[in-house]
Design an enzyme around this catalytic site. Structure first.
Site, PDB file in Angstrom:
ATOM      1  N   GLY A 115      22.902  19.458 -49.225  1.00 28.57           N
ATOM      2  CA  GLY A 115      24.134  19.814 -48.532  1.00 28.57           C
ATOM      3  C   GLY A 115      25.340  19.047 -49.024  1.00 28.57           C
ATOM      4  O   GLY A 115      26.237  18.715 -48.232  1.00 28.57           O
ATOM      5  N   SER A 200      18.836  19.895 -54.467  1.00 33.27           N
ATOM      6  CA  SER A 200      20.269  19.683 -54.628  1.00 33.27           C
ATOM      7  C   SER A 200      20.614  18.224 -54.295  1.00 33.27           C
ATOM      8  O   SER A 200      20.095  17.308 -54.920  1.00 33.27           O
ATOM      9  CB  SER A 200      21.046  20.683 -53.782  1.00 33.27           C
ATOM     10  OG  SER A 200      22.413  20.707 -54.123  1.00 33.27           O
TER      11      SER A 200
END
Length: 497
Positions: A115, A200
Site C-alpha cells: 500500500g 509491493s
C-alpha cells in the site's frame, strides 16, 4: 466459535470456525506508548478472555478505493474498517481446525500487506488478502500451514517526525515477528520454520527484514523489494516533515507531534503525499549484497507493474520523456532507442516510459536478487505472472492482481481461467512454505496467460519479459537508472489507475 487457552499469553482466545479452518483476529502484539514512539510487545493478558472474532483496527489513513486498481465491480461492498493510531498493532492467526490432533508443529507463513507505505492495500477484512483459502487449500493438499497476517503503522505515523525514531513500520513488523517467534508454538506453529512474504511495499519490507537478519527460514518477494523503494537520506524525510508541518500551521495547528490525526491526514492529502519510503539506517547499509538468515527465496513479478504510474505518465509531454531518458548517462541514446522514446511519437514514448519503470524497478530487481542468492549458494525460485485481470482482461496482468489470484478471497467462479491459476499459485506457495521445491530452481514458472501454467526455460522467458532491455540496464550505472526513474515516476504514482 473456536476457543482455546493460550498458556504462554495467559489468555483464552475466542475466534471463529470457518469449516476446516479457525481464525483468531485482531490479536494485539504491541502497544504504542506515544506518537512516533517505538512500540513495545504485549506479553500477557492476566487470564483474560480475548474476543478474536473481529478484525482489529488499522492505522489511520486517507481513503483509497482498493477496488479501483483491481477492477473489482463497484457494487462489491467492502467492510468498513476501524482505525486507531495507538491500537493498530494487531495480527490475525489462521490455523487448521484440527490442530489439537496434530503432532508436529506446522510451518508458518507471515504476510505483510502493501500500500505504498501509506495505506492498507489488501486486508483480511477487505477479503483481498483473506488467508482462509490458502490455509484450507494447504489442508486439502496434505501440507497444512499456519498463516499470520500483521497490521502496522502507516504514512507519517510510521515515517516519524525526524526528531527521534525512524522506520517505525519496520520496527512494528519486527516486533510482530518476535511475537510470533515467542507465541506461535501454542497455536501449533513451528517458530523455527517461518516464511516471511509480502507484495509491493510489503515486499520492500520483507526484503528489509531479510537483510537486517530477521529470524526467517524462507522469504517471498512479490512485485516488491528494496530495489523498488531503496532507503533514502534523512534530509529527504526532513523536507517532507517540514512541508507537512507548514500545512498544519496554515490550518492553525501545531507540530506533527501535537496535531489531531484527521488534520495530519488532510495535510498529507493536500500535499498529494501518495507514497513514502524507508529512511537510511545503519542496519540497511549494503543491502544490495546481503541475504540474511533465510535459506530459500521465492521471487517474481507481474507483466504490467507500472500501471500505478500510468495516469501520471500520460500527462507527460514527449519533451519531458525525452529529457528524462537523457539522464541515462553514456547509454542514454541507446536506452531511448530501445524503449522507442522520441519527440515525434508521443504514444510510443509514454508506453516506453512505463516499460522502463517496470523493468528498472521490478524485473531487474528479480534478476539481481536471484543472482545474488544463487552466488552465495541459496535456493531461488523465480516466477512470472501473466494472467490477466479477472474482471477486465484488457488491463492485463497488472500490479497487485496477483493478490486476487493467490488468496482467492473473492469469488472468481465467473472466470475459470483466473480461478485455475489462483489455485495453482496457492499449491506452489504452500509447497515452498513446507520446504519443498515448488518447481525446478533452474527454470522459471509462468502463471498465465489464459489459465495456463508451466515451467519455462530462458528462451520462453525472453518471450514474456524484455531481456535485451534488462541486459542494457545491467550495464548502466545505478545512479543513471535512478535519475531516469526519478524524472519519470516521482510524484506520479497512484492506486487510482
Amino acid at each position: 466459535m473456536a476457543e482455546f487457552k493460550h498458556g504462554t499469553l495467559n489468555a483464552t482466545l475466542r475466534g471463529i470456525d470457518l469449516g476446516c479452518v479457525r481464525q483468531f483476529r485482531g490479536i494485539q502484539y504491541g502497544r504504542i506508548p506515544g506518537r512516533f514512539k517505538r512500540s513495545e510487545m504485549v506479553d500477557g493478558w492476566e487470564g483474560k478472555v480475548l474476543d478474536c472474532t473481529k478484525y482489529g483496527p488499522r492505522c489511520p489513513q486517507n481513503h483509497y478505493d482498493v477496488g479501483h486498481l483491481l477492477r473489482i465491480p463497484e457494487d462489491h461492498v467492502f467492510e468498513k474498517e476501524e482505525e486507531s493510531e495507538f491500537g493498530c498493532l494487531n495480527l490475525d492467526v489462521t490455523v487448521p481446525s484440527d490442530l489439537g490432533e496434530r503432532g508436529d508443529p506446522l510451518p508458518v507463513l507471515v504476510w505483510i500487506h502493501g500500500g505504498s507505505q501509506i495505506m492498507t492495500f489488501g486486508s483480511g477484512a477487505s477479503r483481498i488478502c483473506d488467508t482462509t483459502k490458502i490455509v484450507s487449500d494447504s489442508i486439502l493438499q496434505g501440507h497444512p500451514i499456519i498463516v499470520v497476517s500483521i497490521a502496522y503503522r502507516l504514512n507519517i505515523f510510521a515515517f516519524g517526525d525526524c526528531k527521534g525514531e525512524v522506520n517505525l513500520a519496520l520496527k512494528d513488523q519486527r516486533l510482530a515477528i518476535e511475537w510470533i517467534q515467542k507465541y506461535i508454538g501454542k497455536f501449533g506453529g513451528d517458530a523455527r520454520n517461518v516464511t516471511l512474504a509480502g507484495e509491493s511495499a510489503g515486499g520492500v519490507y520483507v526484503h528489509a527484514h531479510v537483510v537486517t537478519g530477521a529470524p526467517l527460514t524462507k522469504a517471498i518477494l512479490s512485485s516488491g523489494s528494496l530495489y523498488l523503494s531503496p532507503p533514502l537520506p534523512l534530509y529527504r524525510g526532513q523536507a517532507t516533515v517540514e512541508a507537512l508541518e507548514n500545512k498544519l500551521k496554515e490550518a492553525g495547528h501545531g507540530s506533527l507531534q501535537d496535531a489531531p490525526v484527521n488534520e495530519i491526514l488532510k495535510a498529507q492529502a493536500a500535499l498529494a503525499l501518495n507514497s513514502l519510503w524507508l529512511q537510511d539506517d545503519p542496519e540497511l547499509s549494503g543491502w544490495q549484497n546481503k541475504t540474511g538468515n533465510a535459506q530459500e527465496l521465492l521471487v517474481g513479478d507481474v507483466e504490467y507493474e507500472s500501471i500505478i504510474w500510468r495516469n501520471g505518465v500520460e500527462t507527460m509531454t514527449p519533451q519531458m520523456i525525452v529529457e528524462s531518458f537523457a539522464k541515462g548517462g553514456e547509454y542514454a541514446s541507446q536506452l531511448s532507442r530501445l524503449y522507442c522514446v522520441s519527440l515525434n511519437r508521443p504514444t510510443p514514448s509514454k508506453t516506453g516510459a512505463l516499460d522502463f519503470i517496470t523493468d528498472a524497478r521490478f524485473a531487474l530487481a528479480v534478476r539481481k536478487t536471484a543472482r545474488l542468492w544463487r552466488t552465495v549458494g541459496k535456493r531461488v525460485y523465480c516466477y512470472v505472472i501473466d494472467q490477466e485481470n479477472p474482471w477486465q482482461a484488457s488491463s492485463r496482468a497488472h500490479h497487485a492482481v496477483d493478490l486476487v489470484l493467490l488468496f482467492g478471497g473473492l469469488d472468481l467462479s465467473f472466470n475459470p481461467a483466473a480461478e485455475k491459476v489462483g489455485r495453482e499459485m496457492r499449491k506452489r506457495w504452500i509447497s515452498f512454505v513446507n520446504g519443498e521445491a515448488p518447481w525446478s530452481n533452474e527454470k522459471s514458472f509462468a502463471f498465465g496467460p489464459f489459465g495456463e501454467y508451466k515451467e519455462i526455460d530462458a528462451n520462453e522467458f525472453a518471450t514474456r519479459r524484455r531481456v535485451k532491455h534488462l541486459d542494457l540496464l545491467e550495464k548502466m550505472d545505478i545512479a543513471n537508472i535512478n535519475a531516469v526513474f526519478g524524472a519519470l515516476a516521482a510524484g506520479r504514482i497512484s492506486l487510482l489507475n
